[in-house]
Write a protein that holds these residues in place. Structure first.
Motif, PDB file in Angstrom:
ATOM      1  N   GLN A 225      -7.405  23.095   2.855  1.00  0.00           N
ATOM      2  CA  GLN A 225      -7.721  24.230   3.728  1.00  0.00           C
ATOM      3  C   GLN A 225      -8.026  25.430   2.845  1.00  0.00           C
ATOM      4  O   GLN A 225      -7.346  25.662   1.845  1.00  0.00           O
ATOM      5  CB  GLN A 225      -6.546  24.552   4.654  1.00  0.00           C
ATOM      6  CG  GLN A 225      -6.781  25.754   5.556  1.00  0.00           C
ATOM      7  CD  GLN A 225      -5.652  25.941   6.554  1.00  0.00           C
ATOM      8  OE1 GLN A 225      -5.208  24.978   7.176  1.00  0.00           O
ATOM      9  NE2 GLN A 225      -5.189  27.166   6.704  1.00  0.00           N
ATOM     10  N   HIS A 226      -9.049  26.178   3.225  1.00  0.00           N
ATOM     11  CA  HIS A 226      -9.386  27.396   2.504  1.00  0.00           C
ATOM     12  C   HIS A 226      -8.339  28.460   2.809  1.00  0.00           C
ATOM     13  O   HIS A 226      -7.759  28.479   3.890  1.00  0.00           O
ATOM     14  CB  HIS A 226     -10.756  27.907   2.915  1.00  0.00           C
ATOM     15  CG  HIS A 226     -11.853  26.907   2.726  1.00  0.00           C
ATOM     16  ND1 HIS A 226     -12.051  26.221   1.550  1.00  0.00           N
ATOM     17  CD2 HIS A 226     -12.801  26.465   3.569  1.00  0.00           C
ATOM     18  CE1 HIS A 226     -13.083  25.413   1.681  1.00  0.00           C
ATOM     19  NE2 HIS A 226     -13.551  25.527   2.896  1.00  0.00           N
ATOM     20  N   ILE A 227      -8.130  29.345   1.875  1.00  0.00           N
ATOM     21  CA  ILE A 227      -7.199  30.448   2.071  1.00  0.00           C
ATOM     22  C   ILE A 227      -7.994  31.701   2.413  1.00  0.00           C
ATOM     23  O   ILE A 227      -9.085  31.921   1.868  1.00  0.00           O
ATOM     24  CB  ILE A 227      -6.308  30.663   0.821  1.00  0.00           C
ATOM     25  CG1 ILE A 227      -5.211  31.687   1.106  1.00  0.00           C
ATOM     26  CG2 ILE A 227      -7.137  31.053  -0.388  1.00  0.00           C
ATOM     27  CD1 ILE A 227      -4.148  31.758   0.026  1.00  0.00           C
ATOM     28  N   LYS A 228      -7.477  32.490   3.324  1.00  0.00           N
ATOM     29  CA  LYS A 228      -8.124  33.746   3.682  1.00  0.00           C
ATOM     30  C   LYS A 228      -7.792  34.787   2.620  1.00  0.00           C
ATOM     31  O   LYS A 228      -6.726  34.746   2.003  1.00  0.00           O
ATOM     32  CB  LYS A 228      -7.651  34.221   5.045  1.00  0.00           C
ATOM     33  CG  LYS A 228      -8.080  33.305   6.169  1.00  0.00           C
ATOM     34  CD  LYS A 228      -7.585  33.798   7.488  1.00  0.00           C
ATOM     35  CE  LYS A 228      -8.020  32.843   8.596  1.00  0.00           C
ATOM     36  NZ  LYS A 228      -7.501  33.256   9.895  1.00  0.00           N
ATOM     37  N   ALA A 229      -8.706  35.714   2.436  1.00  0.00           N
ATOM     38  CA  ALA A 229      -8.518  36.753   1.420  1.00  0.00           C
ATOM     39  C   ALA A 229      -7.222  37.526   1.651  1.00  0.00           C
ATOM     40  O   ALA A 229      -6.493  37.825   0.699  1.00  0.00           O
ATOM     41  CB  ALA A 229      -9.722  37.698   1.409  1.00  0.00           C
ATOM     42  N   SER A 230      -6.905  37.840   2.906  1.00  0.00           N
ATOM     43  CA  SER A 230      -5.680  38.597   3.199  1.00  0.00           C
ATOM     44  C   SER A 230      -4.434  37.781   2.855  1.00  0.00           C
ATOM     45  O   SER A 230      -3.438  38.329   2.391  1.00  0.00           O
ATOM     46  CB  SER A 230      -5.636  39.027   4.666  1.00  0.00           C
ATOM     47  OG  SER A 230      -5.606  37.898   5.515  1.00  0.00           O
ATOM     48  N   GLN A 231      -4.492  36.471   3.072  1.00  0.00           N
ATOM     49  CA  GLN A 231      -3.366  35.603   2.728  1.00  0.00           C
ATOM     50  C   GLN A 231      -3.186  35.554   1.215  1.00  0.00           C
ATOM     51  O   GLN A 231      -2.066  35.647   0.711  1.00  0.00           O
ATOM     52  CB  GLN A 231      -3.587  34.189   3.284  1.00  0.00           C
ATOM     53  CG  GLN A 231      -3.564  34.105   4.779  1.00  0.00           C
ATOM     54  CD  GLN A 231      -4.064  32.760   5.289  1.00  0.00           C
ATOM     55  OE1 GLN A 231      -4.896  32.104   4.659  1.00  0.00           O
ATOM     56  NE2 GLN A 231      -3.561  32.350   6.447  1.00  0.00           N
ATOM     57  N   LEU A 232      -4.290  35.413   0.499  1.00  0.00           N
ATOM     58  CA  LEU A 232      -4.226  35.353  -0.959  1.00  0.00           C
ATOM     59  C   LEU A 232      -3.645  36.651  -1.512  1.00  0.00           C
ATOM     60  O   LEU A 232      -2.776  36.631  -2.391  1.00  0.00           O
ATOM     61  CB  LEU A 232      -5.610  35.094  -1.552  1.00  0.00           C
ATOM     62  CG  LEU A 232      -5.671  34.965  -3.074  1.00  0.00           C
ATOM     63  CD1 LEU A 232      -4.880  33.746  -3.540  1.00  0.00           C
ATOM     64  CD2 LEU A 232      -7.103  34.880  -3.544  1.00  0.00           C
ATOM     65  N   LYS A 233      -4.103  37.769  -0.987  1.00  0.00           N
ATOM     66  CA  LYS A 233      -3.609  39.072  -1.451  1.00  0.00           C
ATOM     67  C   LYS A 233      -2.107  39.190  -1.211  1.00  0.00           C
ATOM     68  O   LYS A 233      -1.355  39.605  -2.093  1.00  0.00           O
ATOM     69  CB  LYS A 233      -4.344  40.204  -0.744  1.00  0.00           C
ATOM     70  CG  LYS A 233      -3.889  41.567  -1.186  1.00  0.00           C
ATOM     71  CD  LYS A 233      -4.632  42.670  -0.459  1.00  0.00           C
ATOM     72  CE  LYS A 233      -4.131  44.012  -0.969  1.00  0.00           C
ATOM     73  NZ  LYS A 233      -4.205  45.045   0.018  1.00  0.00           N
ATOM     74  N   ALA A 234      -1.653  38.825  -0.022  1.00  0.00           N
ATOM     75  CA  ALA A 234      -0.230  38.927   0.312  1.00  0.00           C
ATOM     76  C   ALA A 234       0.612  37.993  -0.553  1.00  0.00           C
ATOM     77  O   ALA A 234       1.681  38.378  -1.039  1.00  0.00           O
ATOM     78  CB  ALA A 234      -0.019  38.623   1.791  1.00  0.00           C
ATOM     79  N   ILE A 235       0.145  36.771  -0.755  1.00  0.00           N
ATOM     80  CA  ILE A 235       0.880  35.816  -1.590  1.00  0.00           C
ATOM     81  C   ILE A 235       0.953  36.326  -3.017  1.00  0.00           C
ATOM     82  O   ILE A 235       2.006  36.290  -3.649  1.00  0.00           O
ATOM     83  CB  ILE A 235       0.233  34.414  -1.510  1.00  0.00           C
ATOM     84  CG1 ILE A 235       0.505  33.812  -0.127  1.00  0.00           C
ATOM     85  CG2 ILE A 235       0.750  33.503  -2.616  1.00  0.00           C
ATOM     86  CD1 ILE A 235      -0.275  32.548   0.163  1.00  0.00           C
TER      87      ILE A 235
END
Length: 78
Positions: free
Chosen positions: A55-65
């Motif tokens: 599954q691709h990760i959303k930019a906002s998810q990547l930033k938060a992680i």
């Protein structure tokens, strides 16, 4: 519309997230709960798929992680 970030043959974002998460002694459920408390839209099932590379990760998810695990974007896209 939010951008999705994909892994490719040379960059395995999900595997790098998993590695950083494990180094911080966090389970998937713990990380998801903490992210959700910060308003990040992510489920455990999504995190599992992201870490597996299905599954691709959303930019906002990547930033938060990235921010929560205290790593850089370079660490996640190495």
């Amino acid at each position: 519309m939010e951008e999705s970030i994909r892994s490719d043959q040379n960059v395995h974002v999900g595997a790098n997230i998993r590695e950083a998460r494990i180094k911080r002694h966090l389970g998937q459920t713990q990380l998801v709960r903490l992210l959700q408390e910060q308003g990040v839209a992510i489920s455990r099932e999504s995190l599992v798929k992201i870490e597996r590379g299905t599954q691709h990760i959303k930019a906002s998810q990547l930033k938060a992680i990235k921010e929560f695990l205290g790593v850089s974007y370079d660490d996640l896209i190495k």
